[in-house]
Design an enzyme around this catalytic site. Structure first.
Site, PDB file in Angstrom:
ATOM      1  CE1 TYR A  59      -0.343   6.793  13.616  1.00 34.62           C
ATOM      2  CE2 TYR A  59      -0.052   8.813  12.363  1.00 34.62           C
ATOM      3  CZ  TYR A  59       0.231   8.048  13.468  1.00 34.62           C
ATOM      4  OH  TYR A  59       1.091   8.536  14.425  1.00 34.62           O
ATOM      5  CG  ASP A 116      -2.142  -0.896   1.024  1.00 32.18           C
ATOM      6  OD1 ASP A 116      -2.298  -1.455  -0.078  1.00 32.18           O
ATOM      7  OD2 ASP A 116      -2.941  -1.051   1.974  1.00 32.18           O
TER       8      ASP A 116
END
Length: 305
Positions: free
Chosen positions: A198, A82
């Site tokens: 995140y 990613d």
């Protein structure tokens, strides 16, 4: 958007690949050879060309796309994880080039084509049998100017501590109206696409990509009543950051920008969307179930009583 057309004779693919191990180089060559064998054109992105040279590999087996997909390229092909996918998007988003992600990493929410699937995916694309899925992005500015040369994020923008262990004070405004003051190690502003990155690791919610929202997720907030907040994606978020050293980091999909002073950082919906290529019945929910291992039973049944 679904695309269906007659077979394309001269589709051009630009390769964006992670080049860290001999296996990476082998995969890059293997994918490039398969594209040429299918009767399509293939070029190396400038970054990938330079990465091959840096590790002493031959970089002359494909032409170099010196303008980084500004002309003549139909698809950008990200080969890695990613992180590689996000770096590919950074290069091509302003040129509206669709992105395909071949996953050679461990966890691929964005790069979700396995290496063993690539030949079938390539055949589907050549036939024109694929779908373009749009994902929204966010833009970062300061003093009415882009914060960096690459101010767009597909996943998230994060405000983080820099040069000091003390927490930050972040005054947040929403569309010019005072929202809240965060006292925390930082703050993540994520798109729906980035909600599984995140933001999720800091307790943020999982948001389906079609939702037209953003999420503000504090990092290690001083107050336990500071919780993630979901807002409309058309909102403008203004953040005035205070730190003891008057410095902090702003990361844009992981790309760090060192900032000084208290001039507000502004985050809002970007003028560009990203087109991601899908060629089969893979969808976000099936990827989510697989990557999050929902429903998996990892117990050792032999030891059950």
């Amino acid at each position: 958007m679904t695309v269906s057309s007659s077979p394309a004779v001269s589709l051009c693919f630009a390769l964006f690949g992670k080049v860290q191990t001999p296996s990476d180089v082998f995969t890059l060559r293997e994918v490039g050879s398969s594209i040429l064998a299918a009767g399509c054109r293939c070029v190396l992105s400038l970054q990938t060309h330079e990465a091959l040279l840096a590790v002493g590999e031959d970089a002359t087996w494909l032409p170099v796309c010196a303008e980084d997909t500004q002309s003549g390229v139909d698809f950008a092909l990200s080969i890695g994880g990613d992180g590689t996918f996000l770096r590919t998007v950074e290069q091509v988003v302003e040129h509206h080039v669709p992105v395909i992600g071949i996953n050679t990493g461990r966890l691929g929410f964005l790069a979700d084509v396995r290496k063993e699937q690539w030949q079938q995916v390539l055949a589907d694309i050549v036939r024109g049998d694929y779908t373009l899925v749009q994902r929204s992005m966010i833009a970062v500015s300061r003093d009415a100017m882009p914060l960096s040369d690459s101010p767009y994020a597909l996943n998230d923008v994060a405000i983080l501590k820099h040069d000091d262990a003390s927490m930050l004070t972040i005054h947040a405004l929403l569309d010019g109206n005072p929202l809240v003051t965060y006292r925390a190690d930082g703050l993540v502003i994520s798109t729906p696409t980035g909600s599984t990155a995140y933001s999720l690791s800091n307790g943020g919610p999982i948001i389906t990509p079609s939702a037209e929202v953003l999420c503000l997720t504090p990092i290690a907030a001083h107050s336990l009543n500071m919780r993630p907040l979901v807002i409309p994606q058309d909102s403008q978020v203004s953040l005035q950051v205070e730190s003891r050293t008057q410095t902090f980091l702003t990361t844009i999909d992981g790309r760090p920008v060192r900032c000084e002073g208290t001039t507000p950082i502004v985050i809002e919906k970007a003028p560009h969307n990203v087109n991601i290529v899908k060629t089969d019945d893979r969808n976000y929910l099936s990827t989510l179930r697989r990557k999050m291992m929902w429903g998996a039973d990892n117990r050792n049944h032999e030891n059950e009583r």
